[in-house]
Motif scaffolding. Structure first.
Motif, PDB file in Angstrom:
ATOM      1  N   MET A  49      16.967 -10.241 -22.716  1.00 42.79           N
ATOM      2  CA  MET A  49      16.449 -10.338 -24.083  1.00 42.79           C
ATOM      3  C   MET A  49      14.947 -10.068 -24.135  1.00 42.79           C
ATOM      4  SD  MET A  49      18.802 -13.519 -25.394  1.00 42.79           S
ATOM      5  CE  MET A  49      17.999 -13.716 -26.959  1.00 42.79           C
ATOM      6  N   ARG A  50      14.223 -10.497 -23.097  1.00 45.95           N
ATOM      7  CA  ARG A  50      12.786 -10.186 -23.029  1.00 45.95           C
ATOM      8  C   ARG A  50      12.576  -8.693 -22.775  1.00 45.95           C
ATOM      9  NH1 ARG A  50      12.831 -14.921 -20.226  1.00 45.95           N
ATOM     10  NH2 ARG A  50      12.807 -13.857 -18.216  1.00 45.95           N
ATOM     11  N   GLN A  51      13.404  -8.120 -21.925  1.00 44.99           N
ATOM     12  CA  GLN A  51      13.263  -6.706 -21.568  1.00 44.99           C
ATOM     13  C   GLN A  51      13.666  -5.791 -22.721  1.00 44.99           C
ATOM     14  OE1 GLN A  51      15.386  -5.712 -18.002  1.00 44.99           O
ATOM     15  NE2 GLN A  51      14.579  -3.652 -17.921  1.00 44.99           N
ATOM     16  N   TYR A  52      14.662  -6.192 -23.487  1.00 42.84           N
ATOM     17  CA  TYR A  52      15.183  -5.369 -24.580  1.00 42.84           C
ATOM     18  C   TYR A  52      15.250  -6.186 -25.874  1.00 42.84           C
ATOM     19  CZ  TYR A  52      16.687  -2.535 -20.626  1.00 42.84           C
ATOM     20  OH  TYR A  52      16.711  -1.799 -19.468  1.00 42.84           O
ATOM     21  N   PRO A  53      14.086  -6.480 -26.448  1.00 44.24           N
ATOM     22  CA  PRO A  53      14.093  -7.305 -27.672  1.00 44.24           C
ATOM     23  C   PRO A  53      14.716  -6.555 -28.848  1.00 44.24           C
ATOM     24  CG  PRO A  53      11.902  -6.449 -27.273  1.00 44.24           C
ATOM     25  CD  PRO A  53      12.748  -6.055 -26.084  1.00 44.24           C
ATOM     26  N   ASP A  54      15.323  -7.314 -29.771  1.00 44.63           N
ATOM     27  CA  ASP A  54      15.850  -6.711 -30.989  1.00 44.63           C
ATOM     28  C   ASP A  54      14.679  -6.201 -31.800  1.00 44.63           C
ATOM     29  OD1 ASP A  54      18.458  -7.336 -30.376  1.00 44.63           O
ATOM     30  OD2 ASP A  54      18.450  -9.205 -31.503  1.00 44.63           O
ATOM     31  N   ARG A  55      14.878  -5.073 -32.396  1.00 48.48           N
ATOM     32  CA  ARG A  55      13.843  -4.494 -33.267  1.00 48.48           C
ATOM     33  C   ARG A  55      14.375  -4.482 -34.685  1.00 48.48           C
ATOM     34  NH1 ARG A  55      13.481  -0.312 -28.967  1.00 48.48           N
ATOM     35  NH2 ARG A  55      11.845  -1.056 -27.600  1.00 48.48           N
ATOM     36  N   GLU A  56      13.535  -4.915 -35.602  1.00 47.93           N
ATOM     37  CA  GLU A  56      13.960  -4.870 -36.989  1.00 47.93           C
ATOM     38  C   GLU A  56      13.682  -3.487 -37.527  1.00 47.93           C
ATOM     39  OE1 GLU A  56      13.404  -8.022 -39.497  1.00 47.93           O
ATOM     40  OE2 GLU A  56      13.313  -9.550 -37.938  1.00 47.93           O
ATOM     41  N   ALA A  57      14.635  -2.964 -38.306  1.00 47.15           N
ATOM     42  CA  ALA A  57      14.537  -1.596 -38.844  1.00 47.15           C
ATOM     43  C   ALA A  57      13.601  -1.504 -40.001  1.00 47.15           C
ATOM     44  CB  ALA A  57      15.920  -1.116 -39.261  1.00 47.15           C
TER      45      ALA A  57
END
Length: 57
Positions: A49-57
């Protein structure tokens, strides 16, 4: 299907009547337990989760 019918030699009616949990138990009994494909631990999930955080569109 290939594993159930071909490798394990299950009859089609038997194969299709199995639950996923029953099939998993058969495979573990036949081939042993593998950690490959196991769910990640909490530590591994946090690192992902740290390596691939969710990005808000």
């Amino acid at each position: 299907m290939e594993t159930g019918l071909g490798v394990l030699g299950l009859a089609p009616a038997v194969f299709w009547s199995l639950t996923p949990r029953e099939l998993q138990a058969i495979l573990r009994g036949k081939f042993g337990v593998s950690s490959e494909g196991a769910a990640p631990t909490r530590v591994q999930l946090d690192a992902l989760m740290r390596q691939y955080p969710d990005r808000e569109a």
